[in-house]
Scaffold this motif. Structure first.
Motif, PDB file in Angstrom:
ATOM      1  N   UNK A   1      82.226  49.924  34.669  1.00 29.68           N
ATOM      2  CA  UNK A   1      81.354  50.796  33.887  1.00 29.68           C
ATOM      3  C   UNK A   1      80.178  51.300  34.716  1.00 29.68           C
ATOM      4  N   UNK A   2      79.736  52.530  34.439  1.00 22.60           N
ATOM      5  CA  UNK A   2      78.433  52.982  34.889  1.00 22.60           C
ATOM      6  C   UNK A   2      77.412  52.393  33.912  1.00 22.60           C
ATOM      7  N   UNK A   3      76.305  51.863  34.405  1.00 26.10           N
ATOM      8  CA  UNK A   3      75.431  51.092  33.521  1.00 26.10           C
ATOM      9  C   UNK A   3      74.590  51.900  32.553  1.00 26.10           C
ATOM     10  N   UNK A   4      74.409  53.208  32.786  1.00 29.19           N
ATOM     11  CA  UNK A   4      73.466  53.945  31.962  1.00 29.19           C
ATOM     12  C   UNK A   4      72.044  53.660  32.424  1.00 29.19           C
ATOM     13  N   UNK A   5      71.113  54.471  31.990  1.00 20.83           N
ATOM     14  CA  UNK A   5      69.755  54.383  32.542  1.00 20.83           C
ATOM     15  C   UNK A   5      68.987  53.159  32.050  1.00 20.83           C
ATOM     16  N   UNK A   6      69.178  52.774  30.800  1.00 18.45           N
ATOM     17  CA  UNK A   6      68.429  51.632  30.278  1.00 18.45           C
ATOM     18  C   UNK A   6      68.852  50.338  30.956  1.00 18.45           C
ATOM     19  N   UNK A   7      70.146  50.076  31.025  1.00 19.31           N
ATOM     20  CA  UNK A   7      70.633  48.875  31.694  1.00 19.31           C
ATOM     21  C   UNK A   7      70.335  48.930  33.185  1.00 19.31           C
ATOM     22  N   UNK A   8      70.395  50.122  33.784  1.00 16.88           N
ATOM     23  CA  UNK A   8      70.106  50.243  35.209  1.00 16.88           C
ATOM     24  C   UNK A   8      68.667  49.826  35.514  1.00 16.88           C
ATOM     25  N   UNK A   9      67.735  50.192  34.647  1.00 16.15           N
ATOM     26  CA  UNK A   9      66.340  49.800  34.868  1.00 16.15           C
ATOM     27  C   UNK A   9      66.197  48.281  34.892  1.00 16.15           C
TER      28      UNK A   9
END
Length: 281
Positions: free
Chosen positions: A70-78
């Protein structure tokens, strides 16, 4: 992070363990972009959940693996930026500087163009070459690619357990240790193959939540919460720990996570190789 009562890290497990890979379903990939109503990038699946059966050569016990990416998305990436804050320094120290083909070509062409421009200016001015500037331009090729929500991939794994991991007893604790060993051996193989191609990869220790190979940051990675955010599975609170409920296996599962910045195509090949081949760890 799953319930785990083992004090040692998965990275210290028996390096000589081997396993067989037997296919139970066929992998598929998707690259669709997902956005929320507010326009914020949210996790997207790039390799759909796929089940495989892994068996250690020195064991009669087989484990069912579910793997997805999965690509993590911006919230999880932070959140992940605090788990891997030393990513760039680690990449440079280990020589992990590969870029995806298009980005690498662009970076190299820009670097060479800048070097040529600097040299042309020197010739035109009939002066000594600016060595520091030329070396600075060449260093662009040796810098680690930045970790972003678009190039970071979270590889989510689940192993089916015989014991209900909501129950705390000797049987479930022993099985957790066995599943930890299986994930650690599999993860070491996948990471070594990805790093051999010049890309960064790491896994977090399911017992502690900290990276195994990259220097740890100020935050740990909770496997259960991360898996719930990526796959939208339900969770249950047991004491002070959270257990994830698999849609088919219920609470008879063991989650663990691997991370990489390699291209999806390369990851798919490495994963398939890990399923099909016999390996020594």
């Amino acid at each position: 992070m799953s319930l785990c009562f083992r004090s040692d890290s998965g990275v210290t497990l028996n390096e000589a363990a081997t396993f067989d890979g037997t296919t139970t379903t066929t992998a598929s990939t998707t690259t669709s972009t997902v956005t929320s109503k507010a326009g914020t990038r949210v996790p997207e699946t790039v390799i759909a959940p796929t089940e495989r059966v892994l068996r250690f050569n020195n064991s009669t016990v087989a484990t069912v693996f579910q793997v997805s990416a999965h690509r993590p998305g911006r919230t999880l990436f932070r959140d992940l930026e605090f788990v891997f804050p030393h990513y760039s320094e680690h990449c440079v120290a280990k020589g992990l500087t590969a870029l995806p083909p298009q980005s690498q070509s662009l970076s190299l062409s820009q670097s060479l163009a800048q070097s040529n421009n600097s040299f042309s200016e020197v010739q035109r001015d009939n002066a000594r070459p600016n060595v520091q500037r030329l070396l600075s331009n060449m260093d662009i090729r040796r810098q680690a690619p930045q970790m972003t929500p678009d190039n970071l991939i979270v590889v989510q794994t689940f192993q089916r357990s015989n014991s209900d991991l909501m129950v705390i007893n000797d049987e479930s604790n022993n099985e957790r240790n066995l599943l930890l060993e299986t994930f650690s051996a599999w993860g070491r193989y996948v990471i070594s193959r990805i790093r051999a191609q010049g890309f960064w990869a790491d896994m977090t220790d399911p017992c502690s939540g900290y990276p195994v190979y990259t220097p740890r940051g100020t935050s740990l990675y909770p496997d259960v919460d991360g898996a719930a955010r990526l796959l939208k599975y339900n969770t249950h609170l047991v004491g002070c720990c959270r257990i994830i409920s698999h849609p088919v296996w219920g609470t008879r599962n063991y989650p663990a996570t691997l991370f990489t910045t390699c291209p999806v195509d390369l990851l798919a090949v490495v994963l398939e190789d890990s399923y099909q081949s016999h390996h020594s760890f």
